[in-house]
Design a protein around this motif. Structure first.
Motif, PDB file in Angstrom:
ATOM      1  N   ILE A  29      45.132  39.708  46.170  1.00 14.61           N
ATOM      2  CA  ILE A  29      45.712  38.265  45.938  1.00 14.61           C
ATOM      3  C   ILE A  29      44.027  38.176  47.679  1.00 14.61           C
ATOM      4  O   ILE A  29      44.431  38.513  48.688  1.00 14.61           O
ATOM      5  N   THR A  30      43.595  36.662  46.501  1.00  9.95           N
ATOM      6  CA  THR A  30      43.007  36.176  47.796  1.00  9.95           C
ATOM      7  C   THR A  30      43.273  34.547  48.266  1.00  9.95           C
ATOM      8  O   THR A  30      43.983  34.181  46.925  1.00  9.95           O
TER       9      THR A  30
ATOM     10  N   ALA B  80      44.799  42.957  49.721  1.00 15.24           N
ATOM     11  CA  ALA B  80      44.186  44.645  49.127  1.00 15.24           C
ATOM     12  C   ALA B  80      44.903  45.297  49.546  1.00 15.24           C
ATOM     13  O   ALA B  80      46.246  45.945  49.933  1.00 15.24           O
ATOM     14  N   GLY B  81      44.836  46.280  48.372  1.00 20.45           N
ATOM     15  CA  GLY B  81      45.627  47.298  47.645  1.00 20.45           C
ATOM     16  C   GLY B  81      47.481  47.348  47.266  1.00 20.45           C
ATOM     17  O   GLY B  81      48.551  47.777  47.528  1.00 20.45           O
ATOM     18  N   LEU B  82      47.299  46.359  47.125  1.00 19.60           N
ATOM     19  CA  LEU B  82      48.917  45.642  46.468  1.00 19.60           C
ATOM     20  C   LEU B  82      49.141  46.122  45.220  1.00 19.60           C
ATOM     21  O   LEU B  82      48.394  46.322  44.102  1.00 19.60           O
ATOM     22  N   ARG B  83      50.220  46.652  44.874  1.00 23.51           N
ATOM     23  CA  ARG B  83      51.273  47.616  43.896  1.00 23.51           C
ATOM     24  C   ARG B  83      50.760  46.466  42.564  1.00 23.51           C
ATOM     25  O   ARG B  83      51.347  45.152  43.220  1.00 23.51           O
TER      26      ARG B  83
ATOM     27  N   SER C 218      41.407  40.720  40.954  1.00 21.68           N
ATOM     28  CA  SER C 218      42.137  40.296  41.408  1.00 21.68           C
ATOM     29  C   SER C 218      42.947  39.392  40.991  1.00 21.68           C
ATOM     30  O   SER C 218      42.499  38.400  40.068  1.00 21.68           O
ATOM     31  N   ALA C 219      44.271  38.734  42.121  1.00 20.55           N
ATOM     32  CA  ALA C 219      44.891  37.013  41.316  1.00 20.55           C
ATOM     33  C   ALA C 219      44.004  36.697  41.214  1.00 20.55           C
ATOM     34  O   ALA C 219      43.372  36.405  41.860  1.00 20.55           O
ATOM     35  N   PRO C 220      44.705  35.090  40.569  1.00 16.74           N
ATOM     36  CA  PRO C 220      43.585  34.448  40.564  1.00 16.74           C
ATOM     37  C   PRO C 220      44.141  33.239  42.197  1.00 16.74           C
ATOM     38  O   PRO C 220      45.084  34.024  42.433  1.00 16.74           O
ATOM     39  N   ARG C 221      43.190  33.117  42.761  1.00 12.43           N
ATOM     40  CA  ARG C 221      43.127  32.308  44.166  1.00 12.43           C
ATOM     41  C   ARG C 221      43.738  31.686  44.295  1.00 12.43           C
ATOM     42  O   ARG C 221      44.255  30.963  43.546  1.00 12.43           O
TER      43      ARG C 221
END
Lengths: 331, 223
Positions: free
Chosen positions: A231-232, A272-275, A320-323
């Protein structure tokens, strides 16, 4: 010959740059680039000092430290291993080309249970040597179930080995001020939280999801990037970027926490490193430990109320999820 | 299900069977069904934002609480069946629904304002199962059946990001009613079908197995 720099890092006091990733990673400035501190070799050799303290012999200390190393080595998504090279008469924090772990009597460091130092290659940012000392001024234990009134050596070693690997402190915890000074930990969900649970507690022998994400991001196995997501985003207060906000990602299905920080002037963060799956994002000020135990960023913002992000964030595997932009309000 | 629509389906099913009374030259074996209906909502297990409390033995320290619910939604589905024996049909199904996922977070120990988030989910279920015709309890032209099976669940968040994948298991049944039995070479029969199932969803956005009921009505065509 490559230049080498000795960086002293104390468990409760950290002064270095930080990488804007999940958890917090040590970093150094190499030729104008912020580079994470990490070992180049996937196998790290370590020595134990040949002296113990009251209640803990050198052999018992070596055994507890070896178990702590095993804990990190057994992270299934990380590719790093350790080998015990033997006992030594060398002492920690000497720049001698070997990584030494042992007790040192430091009564002046009255709130420091242990500390880690690095020798790094100032051209590549690689860790060349890392030493750990445990403060012999405290009472220690290596008992399986812990011992009241004594600090669990394996738990503190697990924390310090996190530093040895390149991880800085996590802010996943809550504290209260002690009337006598200092803070008491109410709760935490990271071995890398900067303040110990206290004497007799052995909870930090077990890594938490935030720790696992951190070491896996530094030393990923072949599948880590494919199996996890990130996620960012940024954090805003009155339309302005917030520096130093603690951002927590809560996985709705598992209840796991992994967290990060906004570490630049744009108020940006990356976790980072998210399930993979649906996450709730919660942002809070960094007010549960001294700010300089996390990073040295100058003036960070703590005058805002904790807040949840207004959307569920779906983290994809391998992406990555949407910002996200999280807006917080003033206190 | 809207009451007028439900009434229309039941009225159609009570019509005398077989608009064309001619008997097909052979038993149809292949069946296609298109249907729509309702998928019930379901409360998902509450998940607390727990940290490890500083206690021995370890206790949770609840930083905040969350509650989640998948709301009731419309459901469309397509089924393809192959009659293996006169009583048993093997059937595959693709179901699609767009329920909302409602997540509430609150009771924050540091005073974060509570929040309720409502988001759309695209939910796909692909399953296969067995349909057993219950000739013994046939009433007039209504042919009841029982069904059970298992399949694959895929839930996509708004923006088509995969949230979760998992498995589904189902049991249920229904009735069908032949309304048209032409003597054509291709289409052997057509009619209405009402189906009710209980789905057990494992591995979706919910931390535990979720039980969801579905009721659909549609048209089948046999070949």
């Amino acid at each position: 010959m490559k230049g080498q720099v000795l960086i002293a890092v104390v468990a409760l006091l950290l002064a270095s740059a930080a990488v804007p990733a999940a958890y917090l990673q040590f970093a150094v400035d190499v030729n104008g680039h912020t580079t994470p501190l990490r070992w180049k070799s996937p196998s790290v050799r370590w020595f134990a000092t040949n002296s113990g303290v009251q209640n803990v012999s050198a052999g018992a200390m070596q055994g507890a430290v070896a178990r702590a190393f095993d804990t990190w080595q057994n992270v299934p998504t990380a590719a790093i291993s350790f080998s015990f090279a033997g006992f030594t008469g060398a002492t920690p924090f000497d720049e001698d080309g070997i990584s030494v772990i042992g007790f040192e009597d430091e009564p002046d460091l009255e709130r420091v249970l242990g500390a880690t130092s690095f020798v790094i290659d100032d051209v590549t940012g690689e860790i060349v040597e890392a030493d750990i000392f445990f403060n012999a001024a405290f009472q220690w234990s290596t008992a399986d179930a812990g011992q009241p009134g004594r600090f669990d050596l394996q738990s503190v070693a697990t924390h310090e080995i996190g530093h040895l690997l390149g991880l800085a402190h996590s802010a996943l915890g809550e504290t209260e001020l002690r009337p006598s000074g200092g803070r008491r930990v109410l709760a935490s969900s990271a071995v890398m939280f900067p303040i110990s649970f206290g004497a007799g507690n052995i909870a930090d022998r077990i890594l938490q999801p935030d720790d696992v994400a951190g070491v896996s991001d530094l030393y990923p196995d072949d599948d880590f990037a494919r199996r996890t997501g990130s996620i960012t985003g940024r954090v805003l207060l009155n339309g302005r970027p917030v520096l130093g906000a603690h951002v927590m990602a809560f996985h709705l299905e598992s209840g796991e926490f992994v967290s990060g920080f906004t570490l630049n002037d744009a108020g940006e963060f990356q976790i980072a490193g998210l399930r993979p799956g649906a996450h709730i994002i919660r942002v809070e000020p960094l007010d549960d430990a001294d700010v300089d135990s996390f990073f040295d960023l100058g003036s960070i913002e703590i005058n805002f109320r904790p807040a949840f992000y207004s959307r569920v964030v779906a983290v994809p595997a391998g992406g990555s999820a949407p910002r996200v932009d999280v807006t917080v309000g003033p206190k | 299900m809207n009451s007028w629509w439900c009434g229309l389906v039941l009225a159609a099913m009570s019509l005398p069977g077989g608009v064309s009374a001619q008997t097909p030259s052979r038993e149809p074996r292949f069946e296609v069904t298109g249907a729509a209906g309702l998928q019930a909502g379901a409360d998902l297990a509450a998940q607390n934002g727990d940290l490890r409390a500083n206690s021995t033995p370890p206790q949770p320290f609840t930083l905040f609480t969350t509650e989640s619910r998948v709301a009731q939604s419309w459901l469309t589905e397509g089924r393809v069946g192959w009659r293996v024996t006169p009583r048993i049909t093997v059937e595959g199904r693709l179901g699609y629904s767009r329920p909302t996922l409602e997540v509430s977070a609150g009771a924050d120990t540091e005073g974060a304002p509570p929040i309720t988030i409502v988001e759309r989910i695209d939910q796909y279920v692909v399953d296969a199962g067995v349909v057993i015709r219950l000739d013994e309890v046939r009433i007039a032209g209504l042919m009841p059946y029982a069904a059970a099976g298992a399949g694959y669940l895929r839930q996509l968040h708004e923006g088509l990001t995969v949230i979760e994948q998992g498995h589904v298991y189902h049991v249920g049944g229904g009735v069908n009613r032949e309304l048209w039995t032409p003597n054509g070479r291709l289409v052997r029969a057509a009619g209405l079908r009402v189906d009710a199932r209980v789905y057990f969803l494992a591995g979706g956005v919910a931390p535990d197995v979720v039980t969801q009921g579905t009721v659909t009505a549609g048209i089948f065509v046999r070949f």
